[in-house]
Design a protein around this motif. Structure first.
Motif, mmCIF file in Angstrom:
data_model
loop_
_atom_site.group_PDB
_atom_site.id
_atom_site.type_symbol
_atom_site.label_atom_id
_atom_site.label_comp_id
_atom_site.label_asym_id
_atom_site.label_seq_id
_atom_site.Cartn_x
_atom_site.Cartn_y
_atom_site.Cartn_z
ATOM 1 N N VAL A 40 5.599 5.353 2.138
ATOM 2 C CA VAL A 40 5.107 6.733 2.118
ATOM 3 C C VAL A 40 6.196 7.614 1.521
ATOM 4 O O VAL A 40 7.371 7.510 1.899
ATOM 5 C CB VAL A 40 4.756 7.229 3.539
ATOM 6 N N GLU B 109 -2.406 1.970 6.993
ATOM 7 C CA GLU B 109 -1.955 0.729 6.368
ATOM 8 C C GLU B 109 -0.822 0.948 5.355
ATOM 9 O O GLU B 109 -0.264 -0.026 4.822
ATOM 10 C CB GLU B 109 -3.124 0.028 5.668
ATOM 11 N N SER B 110 -0.470 2.180 5.081
ATOM 12 C CA SER B 110 0.580 2.459 4.093
ATOM 13 C C SER B 110 1.917 1.903 4.566
ATOM 14 O O SER B 110 2.391 2.234 5.652
ATOM 15 C CB SER B 110 0.700 3.968 3.859
ATOM 16 N N ASP B 111 2.531 1.056 3.726
ATOM 17 C CA ASP B 111 3.854 0.531 4.074
ATOM 18 C C ASP B 111 4.967 1.194 3.260
ATOM 19 O O ASP B 111 6.137 0.892 3.454
ATOM 20 C CB ASP B 111 3.906 -0.989 3.932
ATOM 21 N N GLU C 85 6.098 9.289 -8.033
ATOM 22 C CA GLU C 85 4.898 8.543 -8.413
ATOM 23 C C GLU C 85 5.046 7.958 -9.804
ATOM 24 O O GLU C 85 4.635 6.814 -10.053
ATOM 25 C CB GLU C 85 3.654 9.438 -8.362
ATOM 26 N N VAL D 168 -2.056 10.394 5.996
ATOM 27 C CA VAL D 168 -1.498 9.161 5.444
ATOM 28 C C VAL D 168 -2.226 7.971 6.059
ATOM 29 O O VAL D 168 -2.261 7.827 7.289
ATOM 30 C CB VAL D 168 0.006 9.073 5.739
ATOM 31 N N VAL E 172 -0.769 3.395 -6.764
ATOM 32 C CA VAL E 172 -0.393 4.486 -5.865
ATOM 33 C C VAL E 172 -1.641 5.183 -5.349
ATOM 34 O O VAL E 172 -2.531 5.552 -6.124
ATOM 35 C CB VAL E 172 0.520 5.505 -6.583
ATOM 36 N N HIS E 173 -1.692 5.373 -4.032
ATOM 37 C CA HIS E 173 -2.724 6.201 -3.414
ATOM 38 C C HIS E 173 -2.167 7.608 -3.233
ATOM 39 O O HIS E 173 -1.034 7.777 -2.770
ATOM 40 C CB HIS E 173 -3.130 5.623 -2.055
ATOM 41 N N ARG F 297 7.128 0.054 7.856
ATOM 42 C CA ARG F 297 6.882 1.082 6.835
ATOM 43 C C ARG F 297 8.207 1.650 6.346
ATOM 44 O O ARG F 297 9.126 1.877 7.133
ATOM 45 C CB ARG F 297 6.010 2.197 7.406
ATOM 46 N N HIS G 107 0.853 -1.186 0.000
ATOM 47 C CA HIS G 107 0.000 0.000 0.000
ATOM 48 C C HIS G 107 0.893 1.242 0.000
ATOM 49 O O HIS G 107 1.537 1.542 1.000
ATOM 50 C CB HIS G 107 -0.925 0.016 1.219
ATOM 51 N N ILE G 108 0.921 1.927 -1.137
ATOM 52 C CA ILE G 108 1.800 3.088 -1.319
ATOM 53 C C ILE G 108 0.988 4.366 -1.200
ATOM 54 O O ILE G 108 -0.077 4.494 -1.814
ATOM 55 C CB ILE G 108 2.478 3.053 -2.700
ATOM 56 N N THR G 109 1.507 5.318 -0.445
ATOM 57 C CA THR G 109 0.910 6.646 -0.381
ATOM 58 C C THR G 109 1.954 7.681 -0.765
ATOM 59 O O THR G 109 3.037 7.729 -0.173
ATOM 60 C CB THR G 109 0.378 6.965 1.028
#
Length: 356
Positions: free
Chosen positions: A150, A146-148, A115, A143, A125-126, A176, A103-105
């Motif tokens: 960032v 759950e983002s691993d 990005e 953020v 990508v979120h 993360r 999970h990418i932010t």
């Protein structure tokens, strides 16, 4: 937080590959460059001389030992926590290829290459879009937990916002990877909010640096990554052989020396005065709005019809950076580089005409 755009939900997908140099080169026009954030008058004469001296060494393969040690000493880190790269852009590509996040932010608005590299590597990508109403500052919940992976910039391109080091560090978590693009941190006196020396935070904290902006080395391609030794080793294994040229290695070593750091610090103080001059002039134009407190070598402005104003500025000899290619912005935004007072005054006069 709820994604926010000044003009509501984005009606188009921003061009993540658009960069400021395209504004200057378009149509072959001879324009005053306010679109690219490289310090004018660079590289300085002493650095040009150091680079010219490397021409006698080009028959030998590059050896990054001295440059890597110099960067490590500059940031108080072990050598195995430093990776030299062909500009910060290569570092984004390496991270995208080596990491396997779920999970990418990416925190926007910010430099779009991270990005783009992640998407090119097949990662979804979120986007966490920060609000101009809040000065584009990080807020609680921006953020997802759950983002691993960032990614954010500090100070951020194009908003020029400098996030407090504590707020950025608070994003670190076990499990993360936190990637901080500090390409413009050396434009801040004292680099007060940098995490380049932070080695005890939870999870993996990765800091990217560039020598492009302060030293005028965009054409040389030199940057570096600071992070945990195992990750640095993994990124290095993904590089091609001899990824950084001998002149670029000499630049990394030279610009990490105490005298160079003193020069960069003085330049950062002078930049602050010039930025204040630009902001004062912009404040006199009622149509123009600056959100937050700019801290870097550029200023992001909001004004109605900015896209048309940009074209009228070109007619008057000035190139500025369009804002609609940054996620979270739109056609009513422009980024303007900080220059000397004379250039700024001429730009402000042209902007007043373009607005009129």
């Amino acid at each position: 937080m709820t994604p926010h755009s000044p003009a509501g939900p984005e009606a188009h997908e921003p061009d993540l590959r658009h960069h400021g140099d395209a504004e200057v080169r378009a149509d072959g026009a001879d324009l005053v460059d306010l679109a690219v954030n490289v310090r004018t008058g660079t590289p300085p004469a002493w650095l040009r001389a150091r680079l010219a001296a490397t021409l006698a060494e080009l028959a030998a393969y590059p050896d990054g030992t001295a440059a890597r040690a110099a960067v490590a000493a500059r940031h108080g880190r072990p050598v195995d926590e430093v990776l030299l790269t062909s500009g910060a852009a290569e570092a984004f590509v390496l991270l995208a290829r080596v990491l396997t996040p779920r999970h990418i932010t990416v925190v926007h608005p910010q430099f779009t290459e991270p990005e783009a590299a992640l998407r090119d590597a097949g990662h979804p990508v979120h986007r966490a879009l920060l609000s101009p109403d809040g000065g584009f500052r990080l807020t609680a919940g921006a953020v997802p937990e759950e983002s691993d992976l960032v990614v954010l910039g500090n100070p951020t391109n194009p908003t020029s916002v400098l996030h407090p080091a504590a707020a950025v560090a608070a994003l670190a978590r076990p499990g993360r990877t936190l990637v901080i693009d500090e390409a413009f941190m050396d434009t801040v006196p004292g680099e007060s909010e940098s995490l380049a020396t932070a080695r005890e935070l939870p999870g993996r904290v990765v800091v990217l640096r560039s020598l492009t902006k302060t030293w005028g080395l965009a054409g040389l391609r030199i940057g570096y990554v600071l992070g945990p030794a195992p990750l640095i080793a993994g990124l290095a294994a993904a590089q091609p052989l001899w990824p950084v040229s001998t002149p670029a290695l000499v630049a990394a070593e030279a610009c990490s020396a105490p005298a160079a750091l003193d020069e960069a610090e003085q330049a950062a103080h002078e930049l602050g005065l010039r930025r204040d001059h630009l902001l004062k002039g912009l404040a006199a134009l009622p149509e123009v709005r600056v959100h937050g407190e700019p801290a870097a070598s550029f200023v992001l402005v909001e004004l109605p019809g900015a896209d048309a104003v940009r074209e009228r500025l070109r007619e008057r000899g000035f190139a500025v950076r369009r804002g609609d290619t940054f996620p979270g912005l739109g056609p009513d935004w422009l980024r303007v580089a900080v220059r000397d007072e004379g250039t700024t005054d001429a730009f402000l006069a042209a902007l007043a005409e373009a607005l009129g």
